[in-house]
Design an enzyme around this catalytic site. Structure first.
Site, PDB file in Angstrom:
ATOM      1  N   LYS A 260     -30.143  -4.563 -61.892  1.00  0.00           N
ATOM      2  CA  LYS A 260     -29.673  -4.933 -63.233  1.00  0.00           C
ATOM      3  C   LYS A 260     -30.295  -6.255 -63.694  1.00  0.00           C
ATOM      4  O   LYS A 260     -30.710  -6.406 -64.841  1.00  0.00           O
ATOM      5  CB  LYS A 260     -28.144  -5.032 -63.206  1.00  0.00           C
ATOM      6  CG  LYS A 260     -27.522  -5.550 -64.475  1.00  0.00           C
ATOM      7  CD  LYS A 260     -27.702  -4.613 -65.644  1.00  0.00           C
ATOM      8  CE  LYS A 260     -27.182  -5.241 -66.924  1.00  0.00           C
ATOM      9  NZ  LYS A 260     -27.485  -4.464 -68.093  1.00  0.00           N
TER      10      LYS A 260
ATOM     11  N   LYS B 242     -26.682 -15.741 -69.559  1.00  0.00           N
ATOM     12  CA  LYS B 242     -26.049 -15.683 -68.232  1.00  0.00           C
ATOM     13  C   LYS B 242     -26.884 -14.821 -67.288  1.00  0.00           C
ATOM     14  O   LYS B 242     -27.178 -15.204 -66.154  1.00  0.00           O
ATOM     15  CB  LYS B 242     -24.638 -15.091 -68.421  1.00  0.00           C
ATOM     16  CG  LYS B 242     -23.811 -14.908 -67.187  1.00  0.00           C
ATOM     17  CD  LYS B 242     -23.695 -13.477 -66.674  1.00  0.00           C
ATOM     18  CE  LYS B 242     -23.188 -12.437 -67.617  1.00  0.00           C
ATOM     19  NZ  LYS B 242     -23.120 -11.089 -67.080  1.00  0.00           N
TER      20      LYS B 242
HETATM   21  P1  NAP Z   1     -17.168  -9.132 -73.469  1.00  0.00           P
HETATM   22  O1  NAP Z   1     -17.067  -8.346 -74.719  1.00  0.00           O
HETATM   23  O2  NAP Z   1     -17.302 -10.608 -73.527  1.00  0.00           O
HETATM   24  O3  NAP Z   1     -15.881  -8.769 -72.572  1.00  0.00           O
HETATM   25  C1  NAP Z   1     -15.597  -9.487 -71.404  1.00  0.00           C
HETATM   26  C2  NAP Z   1     -14.294  -9.015 -70.822  1.00  0.00           C
HETATM   27  O4  NAP Z   1     -14.001  -9.840 -69.681  1.00  0.00           O
HETATM   28  C3  NAP Z   1     -13.090  -9.144 -71.775  1.00  0.00           C
HETATM   29  O5  NAP Z   1     -12.234  -8.079 -71.555  1.00  0.00           O
HETATM   30  C4  NAP Z   1     -12.469 -10.468 -71.304  1.00  0.00           C
HETATM   31  O6  NAP Z   1     -11.102 -10.581 -71.609  1.00  0.00           O
HETATM   32  C5  NAP Z   1     -12.662 -10.344 -69.808  1.00  0.00           C
HETATM   33  N1  NAP Z   1     -12.527 -11.615 -69.121  1.00  0.00           N
HETATM   34  C6  NAP Z   1     -13.357 -12.695 -69.191  1.00  0.00           C
HETATM   35  N2  NAP Z   1     -12.917 -13.693 -68.391  1.00  0.00           N
HETATM   36  C7  NAP Z   1     -11.792 -13.214 -67.793  1.00  0.00           C
HETATM   37  C8  NAP Z   1     -10.894 -13.761 -66.851  1.00  0.00           C
HETATM   38  N3  NAP Z   1     -11.072 -15.000 -66.341  1.00  0.00           N
HETATM   39  N4  NAP Z   1      -9.851 -13.020 -66.476  1.00  0.00           N
HETATM   40  C9  NAP Z   1      -9.653 -11.780 -66.971  1.00  0.00           C
HETATM   41  N5  NAP Z   1     -10.472 -11.194 -67.860  1.00  0.00           N
HETATM   42  C10 NAP Z   1     -11.538 -11.919 -68.274  1.00  0.00           C
HETATM   43  O7  NAP Z   1     -18.390  -8.625 -72.572  1.00  0.00           O
HETATM   44  P2  NAP Z   1     -19.122  -7.207 -72.602  1.00  0.00           P
HETATM   45  O8  NAP Z   1     -20.215  -7.240 -73.615  1.00  0.00           O
HETATM   46  O9  NAP Z   1     -18.125  -6.126 -72.627  1.00  0.00           O
HETATM   47  O10 NAP Z   1     -19.858  -7.260 -71.176  1.00  0.00           O
HETATM   48  C11 NAP Z   1     -19.130  -7.086 -69.966  1.00  0.00           C
HETATM   49  C12 NAP Z   1     -20.121  -7.131 -68.809  1.00  0.00           C
HETATM   50  O11 NAP Z   1     -21.069  -6.078 -68.952  1.00  0.00           O
HETATM   51  C13 NAP Z   1     -20.907  -8.432 -68.728  1.00  0.00           C
HETATM   52  O12 NAP Z   1     -21.133  -8.765 -67.384  1.00  0.00           O
HETATM   53  C14 NAP Z   1     -22.214  -8.070 -69.413  1.00  0.00           C
HETATM   54  O13 NAP Z   1     -23.280  -8.878 -68.971  1.00  0.00           O
HETATM   55  C15 NAP Z   1     -22.368  -6.613 -69.008  1.00  0.00           C
HETATM   56  N6  NAP Z   1     -23.136  -5.767 -69.943  1.00  0.00           N
HETATM   57  C16 NAP Z   1     -22.993  -5.919 -71.288  1.00  0.00           C
HETATM   58  C17 NAP Z   1     -23.730  -5.108 -72.129  1.00  0.00           C
HETATM   59  C18 NAP Z   1     -23.625  -5.247 -73.613  1.00  0.00           C
HETATM   60  O14 NAP Z   1     -24.524  -4.757 -74.306  1.00  0.00           O
HETATM   61  N7  NAP Z   1     -22.590  -5.866 -74.153  1.00  0.00           N
HETATM   62  C19 NAP Z   1     -24.590  -4.125 -71.620  1.00  0.00           C
HETATM   63  C20 NAP Z   1     -24.674  -3.972 -70.242  1.00  0.00           C
HETATM   64  C21 NAP Z   1     -23.936  -4.805 -69.410  1.00  0.00           C
HETATM   65  P3  NAP Z   1     -10.634 -11.187 -73.026  1.00  0.00           P
HETATM   66  O15 NAP Z   1     -10.664 -10.031 -73.988  1.00  0.00           O
HETATM   67  O16 NAP Z   1      -9.273 -11.699 -72.754  1.00  0.00           O
HETATM   68  O17 NAP Z   1     -11.602 -12.268 -73.381  1.00  0.00           O
END
Ligand code: NAP
Length: 423
Positions: free
Chosen positions: A171, A239
């Site tokens: 990844k 990140k």
């Molecule tokens: P996001 O929208 O920022 O969501 C992050 C999630 O993590 C939210 O549910 C957040 O809760 C939770 N969280 C963060 N800190 C926390 C803590 N200390 N305790 C409990 N929950 C916590 O991110 P995303 O875009 O969905 O991405 C999630 C992961 O997938 C990341 O590692 C990212 O790099 C990866 N990813 C993302 C994509 C993309 O296109 N977005 C594609 C592939 C992979 P809250 O709602 O309370 O903030």
């Protein structure tokens, strides 16, 4: 059907959990902040009050969290995953994290007789919604096979790559390419736009040529439409690139393109775009070129020239409001045999141009002298070195064109912001 727990309902987690529900799986969801569970409850999800409750209810638990710190917190906090796991359960982590974190959790869970797969995904929000993600999986191959049907409920491609951490390695290598690719799109678009070419036409050409890519598909029209709503944020892209940088250091592998990509996304973050889509970094380029990449740019350079609305920077230049910022200058002149002499003088900053600064001083300087410019303390700028390339003699002072080279982009941005604040 297996009972599923889903922890982390952000941009990616929420549509993934929704797809499991639509495919008929019983799903218990948990999210740190409230509000994100409402739509899923309407689709039939049970909403857990704590992480531990979601874990107790489930045979397989997915985690989809921002970063290493969030994932470790969710595992180790008082009512976290480790407080509630039972032998025989499986945890599938789809967050993008360091391979070392994946291996650490694999080992910690093995002590509880719980299986762990690192299964990060590619495909952004649209693929999460459509159920067409690609999974790259590390961990035990038998455990992977036992849960294959779950991956197929969320994605269209699933690959087993090897022992724990393998998914996370792949990844980070992949996202290094995503970051560099997205920036290459932004650079190409900037060159074309500056030349007056319709960016939509340019994207059409790119998609049928050698530079075609998924990033162009995902981000090209988003940029042209100025839609910076988040699919994959600047903060998360950075990140991943920093995690990849850690790997290249461990491997002692030079990665100059990754290094540049980190710098550009750091600039985006410094400009306040952290929560916006990574495509918003185009605005750094727009500032440099003094023009927006926007829909329906007039089609020929000639018309573009006439119709162009002057950007802030161009307008500034046209108006040529003279500045009056006092500077200290250390002036150096090369002497024979590689030595140089220096002295300190007073000067005034008059203007900023594309390639340098215009400064004035009553002190006579010669072409090709080097000047170290010390800004007032309030500017919070490092000393900047320039070379005198132009001299105009006025009534009681000289005006000098001072070329700056090798100025790091973030220093240039800070310099521009300072000058803007002093107009
Ligand atoms: P996001 O929208 O920022 O969501 C992050 C999630 O993590 C939210 O549910 C957040 O809760 C939770 N969280 C963060 N800190 C926390 C803590 N200390 N305790 C409990 N929950 C916590 O991110 P995303 O875009 O969905 O991405 C999630 C992961 O997938 C990341 O590692 C990212 O790099 C990866 N990813 C993302 C994509 C993309 O296109 N977005 C594609 C592939 C992979 P809250 O709602 O309370 O903030």
């Amino acid at each position: 059907m297996k009972r599923i727990g889903f922890i982390g309902l952000g941009t990616m987690g929420k549509p993934m959990a929704a797809n499991l529900l639509r495919k008929g799986y019983p799903v218990t969801v948990y999210n740190r902040s409230s509000g994100k569970t409402d739509e899923l409850a309407e689709l039939g999800a049970e909403v857990a009050g704590t992480i531990a409750d979601a874990v107790r209810e489930s045979e397989v638990i997915f985690t989809m969290l921002s970063d290493d710190a969030a994932l470790l917190d969710v595992f180790h906090s008082e009512h976290g995953i480790l407080s509630a796991v039972q032998p025989g359960q499986t945890i599938i982590d789809s967050s993008t994290v360091a391979p070392a974190t994946s291996r650490r959790l694999f080992e910690e869970l093995a002590n509880h007789f719980v299986d762990f797969l690192d299964a990060p995904v590619t495909g952004s929000k649209p693929a999460a919604e459509a159920g067409t993600l690609t999974f790259m999986v590390g961990g035990s191959e038998d455990v992977f096979r036992d849960h294959y049907e779950l991956f197929l409920a969320l994605g269209s491609k699933v690959l087993y790559l090897g022992p724990s951490g393998s998914g996370s390695y792949a990844k980070l290598a992949h996202n290094t390419m995503v970051g560099i690719n997205a920036l290459s799109l932004m650079e190409g678009l900037s060159i074309a736009t500056k030349a007056g070419i319709n960016p939509e036409h340019f994207l059409e050409i790119v998609q049928s040529g050698g530079a075609a890519s998924k990033q162009v598909d995902l981000k090209g029209m988003k940029i042209v439409n100025r839609d910076f709503s988040n699919q994959f944020s600047v903060k998360l892209m950075l990140k991943d690139l920093l995690l990849a940088t850690d790997l290249t250091k461990q491997f002692q592998l030079p990665a100059p393109m990754l290094h540049n990509a980190v710098t550009l996304f750091q600039m985006g973050l410094a400009k306040g775009f952290g929560e916006e889509d990574l495509s918003s970094v185009i605005r750094c380029y727009e500032e440099w070129m003094g023009r927006e990449v926007a829909k329906h740019t007039v089609p020929t350079p000639q018309i573009a020239e006439e119709a162009a609305v002057l950007s802030g920077r161009e307008r500034r230049r046209a108006e040529r409001v003279s500045l009056n910022i006092k500077l200290h200058l250390s002036v150096y002149q090369w002497e024979q045999e590689g030595s140089f002499s220096g002295q300190n003088i007073e000067g005034t900053l008059r203007d900023l141009s594309e390639s340098g600064l215009q400064i004035s001083s009553s002190f006579p300087l010669a072409k090709d002298m080097f000047v170290v410019i010390h800004f007032p303390q309030e500017a919070d700028l490092p000393p900047i070195t320039g070379r005198i390339v132009r001299i105009e003699a006025g009534q009681d002072e000289f005006r000098y064109g001072c070329m700056l080279s090798g100025l790091p982009p973030y220093v240039r941005i800070k310099l521009e912001q300072y000058i803007e604040s002093r107009r």
